[in-house]
Scaffold this active site. Structure first.
Site, PDB file in Angstrom:
ATOM      1  N   SER A 177      13.666  -4.051   7.361  1.00 42.96           N
ATOM      2  CA  SER A 177      14.229  -3.677   6.066  1.00 42.96           C
ATOM      3  C   SER A 177      15.722  -3.437   6.244  1.00 42.96           C
ATOM      4  CB  SER A 177      13.557  -2.400   5.548  1.00 42.96           C
ATOM      5  OG  SER A 177      14.164  -1.993   4.348  1.00 42.96           O
ATOM      6  N   LYS A 216      13.740  -8.184   4.796  1.00 41.64           N
ATOM      7  CA  LYS A 216      13.664  -7.527   3.479  1.00 41.64           C
ATOM      8  C   LYS A 216      15.044  -6.978   3.174  1.00 41.64           C
ATOM      9  CE  LYS A 216      11.760  -3.066   2.033  1.00 41.64           C
ATOM     10  NZ  LYS A 216      10.524  -2.232   2.014  1.00 41.64           N
ATOM     11  N   LEU A 217      15.544  -7.288   1.981  1.00 42.90           N
ATOM     12  CA  LEU A 217      16.860  -6.803   1.569  1.00 42.90           C
ATOM     13  C   LEU A 217      16.702  -5.750   0.487  1.00 42.90           C
ATOM     14  CD1 LEU A 217      18.804 -10.184   1.136  1.00 42.90           C
ATOM     15  CD2 LEU A 217      18.581  -8.783   3.219  1.00 42.90           C
ATOM     16  N   LYS A 218      17.347  -4.617   0.667  1.00 39.53           N
ATOM     17  CA  LYS A 218      17.421  -3.641  -0.415  1.00 39.53           C
ATOM     18  C   LYS A 218      18.360  -4.204  -1.472  1.00 39.53           C
ATOM     19  CE  LYS A 218      14.899  -0.336   1.248  1.00 39.53           C
ATOM     20  NZ  LYS A 218      13.710   0.182   0.551  1.00 39.53           N
ATOM     21  N   ASP A 232      13.646  -5.378  -2.141  1.00 42.05           N
ATOM     22  CA  ASP A 232      13.092  -4.079  -2.545  1.00 42.05           C
ATOM     23  C   ASP A 232      14.153  -3.337  -3.355  1.00 42.05           C
ATOM     24  OD1 ASP A 232      11.678  -1.186  -0.756  1.00 42.05           O
ATOM     25  OD2 ASP A 232      11.876  -1.662  -2.880  1.00 42.05           O
ATOM     26  N   ASN A 274      13.562  -0.379  -5.023  1.00 46.90           N
ATOM     27  CA  ASN A 274      13.294   1.065  -5.134  1.00 46.90           C
ATOM     28  C   ASN A 274      13.513   1.556  -6.566  1.00 46.90           C
ATOM     29  OD1 ASN A 274      14.347   1.046  -1.915  1.00 46.90           O
ATOM     30  ND2 ASN A 274      12.504   2.210  -2.359  1.00 46.90           N
ATOM     31  N   GLU A 319       9.807  -6.139  -4.617  1.00 45.35           N
ATOM     32  CA  GLU A 319       9.135  -4.852  -4.414  1.00 45.35           C
ATOM     33  C   GLU A 319       9.701  -3.796  -5.356  1.00 45.35           C
ATOM     34  OE1 GLU A 319       9.387  -3.646  -0.317  1.00 45.35           O
ATOM     35  OE2 GLU A 319       8.625  -1.634  -0.717  1.00 45.35           O
ATOM     36  N   ASP A 349       5.283  -0.457  -4.554  1.00 48.47           N
ATOM     37  CA  ASP A 349       5.385   0.537  -3.481  1.00 48.47           C
ATOM     38  C   ASP A 349       5.176   1.899  -4.144  1.00 48.47           C
ATOM     39  OD1 ASP A 349       8.090   1.305  -1.060  1.00 48.47           O
ATOM     40  OD2 ASP A 349       6.392   2.492  -1.739  1.00 48.47           O
ATOM     41  N   LYS A 399       1.688   2.455   2.215  1.00 47.61           N
ATOM     42  CA  LYS A 399       2.293   3.474   3.079  1.00 47.61           C
ATOM     43  C   LYS A 399       1.320   4.642   3.113  1.00 47.61           C
ATOM     44  CE  LYS A 399       7.109   2.554   1.861  1.00 47.61           C
ATOM     45  NZ  LYS A 399       8.258   3.098   1.099  1.00 47.61           N
ATOM     46  N   GLY A 409       7.245   1.207   5.431  1.00 50.99           N
ATOM     47  CA  GLY A 409       7.765   2.175   6.393  1.00 50.99           C
ATOM     48  C   GLY A 409       8.542   3.292   5.726  1.00 50.99           C
TER      49      GLY A 409
HETATM   50  C1  LIG Z   1      11.942   0.854   5.353  1.00 52.32           C
HETATM   51  C2  LIG Z   1      12.076   1.075   3.900  1.00 52.32           C
HETATM   52  O1  LIG Z   1      12.755   0.380   3.220  1.00 52.32           O
HETATM   53  N1  LIG Z   1      11.388   2.121   3.397  1.00 52.32           N
HETATM   54  C3  LIG Z   1      11.232   2.561   2.035  1.00 52.32           C
HETATM   55  C4  LIG Z   1      12.473   3.202   1.504  1.00 52.32           C
HETATM   56  C5  LIG Z   1      13.101   4.243   2.301  1.00 52.32           C
HETATM   57  C6  LIG Z   1      14.462   4.271   2.260  1.00 52.32           C
HETATM   58  C7  LIG Z   1      15.179   5.237   2.909  1.00 52.32           C
HETATM   59  C8  LIG Z   1      14.561   6.206   3.630  1.00 52.32           C
HETATM   60  C9  LIG Z   1      15.298   7.189   4.291  1.00 52.32           C
HETATM   61  C10 LIG Z   1      14.670   8.167   5.004  1.00 52.32           C
HETATM   62  C11 LIG Z   1      13.292   8.156   5.068  1.00 52.32           C
HETATM   63  C12 LIG Z   1      12.549   7.171   4.420  1.00 52.32           C
HETATM   64  C13 LIG Z   1      13.178   6.193   3.681  1.00 52.32           C
HETATM   65  C14 LIG Z   1      12.453   5.201   2.995  1.00 52.32           C
HETATM   66  C15 LIG Z   1      10.760   1.478   1.085  1.00 52.32           C
HETATM   67  O2  LIG Z   1      10.090   0.538   1.462  1.00 52.32           O
HETATM   68  O3  LIG Z   1      11.022   1.636  -0.115  1.00 52.32           O
HETATM   69 MG   LIG Z   2       9.812   0.038  -0.935  1.00 50.26          MG
END
Ligand SMILES: CC(=O)N[C@@H](Cc1ccc2ccccc2c1)C(=O)O
Ligand SMILES: [Mg+2]
Length: 374
Positions: free
Chosen positions: A142, A168-170, A195, A197, A220, A245, A269, A297
């Site tokens: 990610s 995976k790109l935010k 993703d 969020n 996502e 998610d 998760k 994750g």
């Molecule tokens: C790997 C990934 O993208 N995880 C989360 C988002 C995320 C982003 C930032 C975080 C900072 C600290 C702890 C957990 C975190 C989870 C997700 O899939 O949406």
């Molecule tokens: Mg996510």
């Protein structure tokens, strides 16, 4: 089993690089780890649990101070009461805690520590407990929002060089189509997903549909956690498969998402859904409907990473997860590190669900500890 004592440690772990998403930039992971002491048939055993919550309620509504309070004020006292009547099992924890609404990440950490202790006492690995026959899982990565497209391309190349099999790109408004186009043009064939969020609304539907031109594996959680119907509506307006998610917090929610067409793919998760046993139930429901799942994750230490790797070995986890090597986020893990080998992480086969943290590194990372006797 009978729980005798639980230590709730808050750890502060520096990240190798800032991790920027649509909701925050994190330079450290401040994570709660549970060390649970129990007696199983008169023998003392220690189980480890890790909580996915962040210090602030910016990913979901839970946050570290709330987790510590609900765990010490409600969850552990309820288990102390329950075990006066009959020994606890990991499979009964959710039942004993169901009077408490929500607080799924807090509950998940407690159940995880109990399950770890139970499996350790039985000499069983989590993989064997789940019936996982694979010995390794593919490792995706990610990638946070970067300062520029050139920097993103450099970062992507670095992870591809390390062997990651999926990128995976935010994304967020203002950082979405251009970075995806640039990565796709540079790497025409790599598995690539995004993703958000929960950063968008249905107003952005036509804009997000531009992703359809870049062979994106899935999008996502583009919309808000509560926008289940809106995700179903957006799914009709995009070819890119919809993945949820934050919205899928339980097996019933997974069933709703599937029934409404809000998810063609689900990011599982264990922390978000209340534990590894609920995660398995979601896997089973999704698989029964032909819905692919993958393991997300929360920047876990090796404790949670070990359990996630075993879970991701289940047959319905047909897409690479965000189970990256330990050094993706941490220069030094508190456990023996997970390393990527030919794009895969090895599934642990030692007894237990979690990896045991190194005592010295755990102590060095601890910024606060609460002790609870049951
Ligand atoms: C790997 C990934 O993208 N995880 C989360 C988002 C995320 C982003 C930032 C975080 C900072 C600290 C702890 C957990 C975190 C989870 C997700 O899939 O949406
Ligand atoms: Mg996510």
């Amino acid at each position: 089993m009978k729980i005798t004592h639980v230590a709730l440690r808050t750890l502060e772990l520096p990240l190798v690089a800032p991790f920027t998403t649509s909701f925050s930039t994190q330079t450290h992971r401040r994570v709660i780890v549970l060390e649970l002491h129990a007696e199983v048939d008169g023998v003392e055993v220690i189980g480890w649990g890790e909580c996915g919550a962040l210090p602030e309620p910016v990913y979901n509504e839970e946050y570290n101070a709330g987790v510590l309070d609900v765990t010490t004020t409600y969850l552990l006292p309820m288990l102390a009461e329950a075990q006066r009547k009959a020994p606890l099992t990991a499979e009964s924890i959710a039942h004993h805690l169901e009077r408490i609404v929500g607080n799924r990440m807090a509950k998940a950490a407690v159940e995880m520590a109990v399950l770890d202790a139970q499996l350790r006492a039985a000499g069983t690995s989590f993989a064997d407990y789940l019936g996982v026959t694979k010995d390794r899982v593919p490792s995706g990565v990610s990638i946070g929002i970067q300062n520029s497209v050139p920097q993103l391309l450099e970062t992507v190349q670095g992870y591809l060089d390390e062997g990651y099999v999926r990128i995976k790109l935010k994304i967020k408004p203002g950082w979405d189509i251009d970075p995806v186009r640039a990565v796709r043009e540079a790497h025409p064939d790599i598995p690539l997903q995004v993703d958000a969020n929960a950063a968008y609304t249905l107003v952005d539907a036509n804009h997000l549909a531009k992703l359809d031109a870049y062979d994106v594996l899935l999008i996502e959680q583009p919309l808000a956690e509560d926008d289940m119907r809106q995700h179903a509506e957006l799914a009709k307006r995009m070819r890119t498969p919809m993945c949820l998610d934050e919205s899928v917090v339980s097996a019933p929610k997974a069933a709703d998402a599937i029934a409404m067409g809000a998810a063609q793919i689900i990011n599982i998760k264990p922390s978000r859904v209340g534990g590894y046993l609920e995660a398995r139930r979601i896997h089973d429901i999704a698989s029964a409907h032909g819905i692919a799942v993958w393991c997300g994750g929360m920047l876990e230490t090796g404790i949670g990473r070990a359990a996630n790797a075993a879970l991701a070995g289940m047959p319905g986890f047909t897409l690479p997860g965000d189970i990256s090597a330990s050094d993706r986020f941490y220069a030094e893990d508190i456990t023996d590190p997970f390393v990527i080998e030919d794009g895969y992480l090895a599934i642990p086969r030692e007894p237990g669900l979690a990896r045991v943290p190194d005592a010295g590194r755990l102590e060095a990372a601890t910024v606060g500890t609460l002790h609870v006797d049951l």
